[in-house]
Design a protein around this motif. Structure first.
Motif, PDB file in Angstrom:
ATOM      1  N   GLN A  42       0.317 -16.663  -0.821  1.00 46.25           N
ATOM      2  CA  GLN A  42      -0.639 -15.673  -0.236  1.00 46.25           C
ATOM      3  C   GLN A  42       0.062 -14.857   0.926  1.00 46.25           C
ATOM      4  N   THR A  43       1.054 -15.467   1.434  1.00 45.46           N
ATOM      5  CA  THR A  43       1.891 -14.824   2.696  1.00 45.46           C
ATOM      6  C   THR A  43       2.478 -13.695   2.161  1.00 45.46           C
ATOM      7  N   VAL A  44       3.080 -13.833   0.998  1.00 42.54           N
ATOM      8  CA  VAL A  44       3.795 -12.478   0.502  1.00 42.54           C
ATOM      9  C   VAL A  44       2.883 -11.486   0.127  1.00 42.54           C
ATOM     10  N   VAL A  45       1.813 -11.666  -0.400  1.00 41.51           N
ATOM     11  CA  VAL A  45       0.809 -10.722  -0.768  1.00 41.51           C
ATOM     12  C   VAL A  45       0.321 -10.040   0.465  1.00 41.51           C
ATOM     13  N   THR A  46      -0.186 -10.684   1.624  1.00 43.94           N
ATOM     14  CA  THR A  46      -0.621 -10.207   2.845  1.00 43.94           C
ATOM     15  C   THR A  46       0.475  -9.221   3.176  1.00 43.94           C
ATOM     16  N   GLY A  47       1.816  -9.798   3.138  1.00 46.64           N
ATOM     17  CA  GLY A  47       2.712  -8.615   3.781  1.00 46.64           C
ATOM     18  C   GLY A  47       2.928  -7.570   2.975  1.00 46.64           C
ATOM     19  N   ALA A  48       2.660  -7.694   1.765  1.00 45.51           N
ATOM     20  CA  ALA A  48       2.817  -6.458   0.926  1.00 45.51           C
ATOM     21  C   ALA A  48       1.663  -5.376   0.947  1.00 45.51           C
ATOM     22  N   ILE A  49       0.545  -5.994   1.250  1.00 46.03           N
ATOM     23  CA  ILE A  49      -0.781  -5.138   1.462  1.00 46.03           C
ATOM     24  C   ILE A  49      -0.555  -4.417   2.656  1.00 46.03           C
ATOM     25  N   ILE A  50       0.073  -5.022   3.740  1.00 44.39           N
ATOM     26  CA  ILE A  50       0.380  -4.213   4.902  1.00 44.39           C
ATOM     27  C   ILE A  50       1.041  -3.042   4.812  1.00 44.39           C
ATOM     28  N   ILE A  51       2.243  -3.320   4.153  1.00 47.24           N
ATOM     29  CA  ILE A  51       3.206  -2.056   3.893  1.00 47.24           C
ATOM     30  C   ILE A  51       2.442  -1.216   2.848  1.00 47.24           C
ATOM     31  N   LEU A  52       1.631  -1.565   1.797  1.00 45.15           N
ATOM     32  CA  LEU A  52       1.170  -0.690   1.135  1.00 45.15           C
ATOM     33  C   LEU A  52       0.060   0.435   1.935  1.00 45.15           C
TER      34      LEU A  52
ATOM     35  N   ALA B 155      -4.252  -5.744  11.293  1.00 49.72           N
ATOM     36  CA  ALA B 155      -5.583  -5.236  10.976  1.00 49.72           C
ATOM     37  C   ALA B 155      -5.774  -3.693  11.555  1.00 49.72           C
ATOM     38  N   VAL B 156      -5.268  -3.426  12.644  1.00 49.21           N
ATOM     39  CA  VAL B 156      -5.100  -2.235  13.289  1.00 49.21           C
ATOM     40  C   VAL B 156      -4.609  -1.218  12.488  1.00 49.21           C
ATOM     41  N   VAL B 157      -3.317  -1.555  11.953  1.00 48.69           N
ATOM     42  CA  VAL B 157      -2.503  -0.545  10.934  1.00 48.69           C
ATOM     43  C   VAL B 157      -3.137  -0.211   9.618  1.00 48.69           C
ATOM     44  N   ILE B 158      -3.450  -1.381   8.934  1.00 49.94           N
ATOM     45  CA  ILE B 158      -4.374  -1.317   7.804  1.00 49.94           C
ATOM     46  C   ILE B 158      -5.461  -0.235   8.060  1.00 49.94           C
ATOM     47  N   GLY B 159      -6.239  -0.413   9.116  1.00 53.68           N
ATOM     48  CA  GLY B 159      -7.364   0.527   9.347  1.00 53.68           C
ATOM     49  C   GLY B 159      -6.775   1.857   9.646  1.00 53.68           C
ATOM     50  N   GLY B 160      -5.635   2.193   9.610  1.00 53.13           N
ATOM     51  CA  GLY B 160      -5.066   3.541   9.778  1.00 53.13           C
ATOM     52  C   GLY B 160      -4.859   4.146  11.212  1.00 53.13           C
TER      53      GLY B 160
ATOM     54  N   GLN C 285      -7.658   7.792   5.971  1.00 49.28           N
ATOM     55  CA  GLN C 285      -7.373   6.488   5.787  1.00 49.28           C
ATOM     56  C   GLN C 285      -8.420   5.483   5.938  1.00 49.28           C
ATOM     57  N   ARG C 286      -9.406   5.710   6.522  1.00 46.66           N
ATOM     58  CA  ARG C 286     -10.515   4.738   6.873  1.00 46.66           C
ATOM     59  C   ARG C 286     -11.133   4.694   5.708  1.00 46.66           C
ATOM     60  N   VAL C 287     -11.351   5.835   4.861  1.00 47.63           N
ATOM     61  CA  VAL C 287     -12.176   5.719   3.636  1.00 47.63           C
ATOM     62  C   VAL C 287     -11.463   5.067   2.607  1.00 47.63           C
ATOM     63  N   LEU C 288     -10.004   5.255   2.830  1.00 49.99           N
ATOM     64  CA  LEU C 288      -8.978   4.517   1.886  1.00 49.99           C
ATOM     65  C   LEU C 288      -9.052   3.280   1.982  1.00 49.99           C
ATOM     66  N   ALA C 289      -9.090   2.788   3.213  1.00 50.47           N
ATOM     67  CA  ALA C 289      -9.176   1.305   3.593  1.00 50.47           C
ATOM     68  C   ALA C 289     -10.448   0.777   3.079  1.00 50.47           C
TER      69      ALA C 289
ATOM     70  N   SER D 104     -10.148  -0.329  12.141  1.00 54.46           N
ATOM     71  CA  SER D 104      -9.772  -1.681  12.521  1.00 54.46           C
ATOM     72  C   SER D 104     -10.688  -3.016  12.250  1.00 54.46           C
ATOM     73  N   LEU D 105     -12.100  -2.553  12.160  1.00 58.41           N
ATOM     74  CA  LEU D 105     -12.920  -3.447  11.775  1.00 58.41           C
ATOM     75  C   LEU D 105     -12.619  -3.733  10.242  1.00 58.41           C
ATOM     76  N   ILE D 106     -12.669  -2.504   9.422  1.00 54.55           N
ATOM     77  CA  ILE D 106     -12.202  -2.744   7.944  1.00 54.55           C
ATOM     78  C   ILE D 106     -10.752  -3.352   7.743  1.00 54.55           C
ATOM     79  N   GLY D 107      -9.890  -3.077   8.374  1.00 59.86           N
ATOM     80  CA  GLY D 107      -8.905  -3.650   8.485  1.00 59.86           C
ATOM     81  C   GLY D 107      -8.942  -5.120   8.785  1.00 59.86           C
ATOM     82  N   ALA D 108      -9.765  -5.551   9.481  1.00 60.74           N
ATOM     83  CA  ALA D 108      -9.841  -7.208   9.918  1.00 60.74           C
ATOM     84  C   ALA D 108     -10.273  -7.891   8.590  1.00 60.74           C
TER      85      ALA D 108
END
Lengths: 315, 335
Positions: free
Chosen positions: B312-322, B270-275, B23-27, B288-292
């Motif tokens: 902007q808000t919609v896209v940010t939400g979608a990115i988190i889910i993705l 940011a934490v969950v995006i970071g895996g 996940q980290r590399v993915l992020a 988490s750093l990459i997520g932020a």
């Protein structure tokens, strides 16, 4: 590798989508407006005025503001992003003047004129400020209140906050006029509801409970005024004259029903319009007066449908 | 999709691809894609000043994300980081502006206040067995209220403390390399990340952090005083939040008592995006750093492209889910 491809693909797709609005010619005049808010109807009306001016003068604007009025750092990030696009001028309504000074200085050094709007910026950097004379507007509310009360009785104020310029000016404009002109009207309570409808409702209910014979209440912005209306409705209080500020559907409905006596309206459309107009003038090096008074009106059942009033009300 | 592990001699490429499932590399790849995408979409995006603006915007959320990562790895959650940050800033304001003490005292006060608040949350969770969600929700409100009470709901300015705004806005690196004026706030973010990553991966505290998140019961049965370690981890997270408080106060040259709500959710995002897994036992500071960074790049990029704020808000939400979905896919495939 499905997952990675899915993600990367989706990211690229979202960028492709997002980049569509950027496909403007680079030589057009671009003026970003950084507001204090975005979702409130008031700010949407300011935006409508700005859009109107943009269409009229052939410039491109963007209008942004943080989710709520506490997010000082988010507003600064917005200002930083706006600067990246080398705008012709910037419209700015500061949440906290001090915090924004370094970036404003940076803009000024780059020769980008700043036009302040709404509550202005405590600094000499902005070339002009498009705003309502809130002190005079709140004094008018006090005059109207005194008229309803026949010059005597007790009143209370539900204000939106005690730190922002608008909060202070409207509260003091009302209190000072009461103090100087109407000695027989007593202000029994001034409380703060953060401009939040629910919080203001609770504040207003507490005031009504504590002061059973209260004759009048003044709410200093949309949320505060609606809070008072809700409180009076929920407690079925009688004989309370309510004067509000700004508009919005709930408030105009209350005035039509007769629950609210009347309200002061600013001219949010005018604020947006004048900000963009001043920004273009500043960009062209024209001289501007420091304060651009965008005006205010008192409206009630009798004139709410007049064209002049309808033009500045928003739902 | 069984081609990911081939038994033929592994080329460098296939090893990179295999690593890409992490996940980290993915992020990280997503971050690069975003940067490239925005650069192509707008010539104004990839400028030094804008990159610095993005880093500056990341600093506070990044430090908060690092703090909350520690708690999430133990299987907990910390909803109080936003208002705790504000509380630490307000205490710094009291120490520096009201009491007129020198700068160093303010810095120490922020970190100690954070650690104390964290220790309180930790005690509620460990000793009183209150679920972390509830305990830190309570702390969130308590600290928000206290900030307002102590400050009298007015911002506390740091105009009388020379050098305070340098903590975040100044640039030590820029003093040596004038062409690279990276703000100190960003430098502090990376230092905090490096130190926390070291603690997490190389010390006993870090090992127990993962162990508590994976299987708290077995840690307890092996004779470890889990309560004490848990409180220590919450306190460490709190002291990091104290640093975030210093950063935001310095950046705004004021402690804004009403600010803070909503910042915890961005840190968690940011934490969950970071895996880092919300169920505990797994996660990394780098992630988490990459997520932020992803969140900041996304917000800034969409703004530079003048995308309407609603979208902007919609896209940010979608990115988190993705991001989380991609992580789930990866793990399902593994098992």
């Amino acid at each position: 590798m499905l997952s990675r491809r899915t993600l990367v693909g989706a990211l690229s797709a979202s960028i492709a989508l997002a980049s569509a609005p950027a496909a403007f010619a680079q030589d057009e005049i671009y003026i970003p407006l950084i507001s204090k808010g975005f979702q409130h109807q008031f700010w949407q009306a300011v935006k409508a005025g700005a859009d109107q001016a943009a269409a009229e003068f052939g410039v491109r604007i963007t209008f942004e503001g943080p989710d709520n009025e506490t997010m000082v750092d988010r507003q600064i990030d917005m200002l930083a992003a706006a600067l990246a696009n080398n705008p012709a001028a910037i419209g700015f309504a500061a949440l906290d003047s001090q915090a924004a000074i370094p970036l404003l200085r940076q803009a000024a050094d780059a020769g980008i004129p700043i036009v302040a709007f709404d509550s202005g910026v405590d600094s000499d950097i902005p070339v002009a400020t498009a705003t309502t004379d809130n002190v005079a507007a709140a004094a008018l509310a006090a005059d109207k209140m005194a008229e309803f009360l026949g010059g005597q009785g007790s009143v209370a104020v539900v204000a939106h906050d005690q730190t922002s310029r608008t909060g202070i000016d409207r509260r003091d404009g009302f209190l000072n006029r009461m103090d100087s002109e109407y000695p027989d009207i007593k202000v029994v309570s001034v409380q703060y509801g953060a401009g939040d409808q629910l919080q203001s409702t609770e504040v207003a209910k507490a005031i009504l409970t504590a002061n059973p014979g209260l004759n009048g209440m003044f709410g200093t912005n949309e949320g505060s005024a609606i809070g008072i209306v809700n409180a009076v409705r929920e407690m079925a209080s009688e004989g309370v004259t309510i004067i509000g500020y700004d508009s919005g559907k709930a408030q105009t409905d209350a005035i039509r029903e007769g629950l609210m006596a009347g309200a002061i309206t600013q001219n949010p459309v005018g604020i947006g319009y004048e900000t963009v107009k001043a920004a273009i003038a500043a960009m062209n090096g024209e001289a501007l007066s420091t304060i651009i008074d965008t005006g205010f009106y008192y409206y009630d059942q009798s004139n709410i449908d007049n064209a002049e009033i309808q033009a500045v009300l928003y739902d | 999709m069984t081609t990911t592990t081939v038994d033929a001699p592994k080329s460098t490429l296939s090893r990179i691809i295999a690593a890409g499932t992490h996940q980290r590399v993915l992020a990280f790849a997503s971050l690069i894609v975003l940067l490239i995408g925005f650069s192509i979409a707008s010539p104004n995006f990839m400028q030094t000043s804008n990159m610095l603006a993005i880093l500056q915007a990341t600093s506070v959320n990044g430090v908060l994300a690092i703090a909350v990562t520690l708690v999430i790895i133990t299987g907990g959650i910390d909803l109080s980081v936003g208002t705790m940050m504000t509380f630490c800033a307000v205490i710094t304001g009291v120490v520096l502006t009201y009491a007129g003490m020198p700068l160093a005292f303010g810095v120490v006060a922020a970190v100690i206040t954070g650690a104390a608040c964290g220790a309180c949350s930790g005690t509620f969770v460990a000793k009183m067995a209150i679920p972390p969600f509830i305990a830190t929700l309570g702390m969130m409100l308590i600290l928000k209220g206290l900030s307002l009470v102590i400050s009298g709901t007015r911002p506390i300015y740091f105009n009388d403390t020379p050098g305070f705004s340098e903590i975040s806005r100044g640039s030590l690196i820029g003093d040596f390399i004038p062409s690279l004026p990276i703000p100190n706030g960003v430098l502090i973010l990376f230092i905090v990340a490096a130190v926390t990553a070291y603690i997490l991966n190389r010390t006993v505290l870090g090992r127990y952090c993962f162990a508590l998140g994976s299987n708290e019961e077995s840690v307890r049965l092996s004779g470890v005083n889990t309560d004490r370690w848990k409180i220590a981890i919450y306190a460490l997270a709190g002291s990091i939040v104290g640093i975030a408080g210093l950063l935001i106060a310095s950046r705004l040259n004021s402690a804004q008592p009403a600010l803070g709500l909503g910042y915890e959710l961005e840190a968690i995002a940011a934490v969950v995006i970071g895996g880092t897994s919300l169920s505990g036992g797994r996660g990394s500071i780098l992630g988490s750093l990459i997520g932020a960074l992803i969140m900041a790049v996304l917000t800034n990029g969409l703004r530079v492209l003048s995308v309407a704020q609603e979208w902007q808000t919609v896209v940010t939400g979608a990115i988190i889910i993705l991001a989380v979905y991609a992580d789930m896919m990866r793990r399902n495939k593994k098992s």
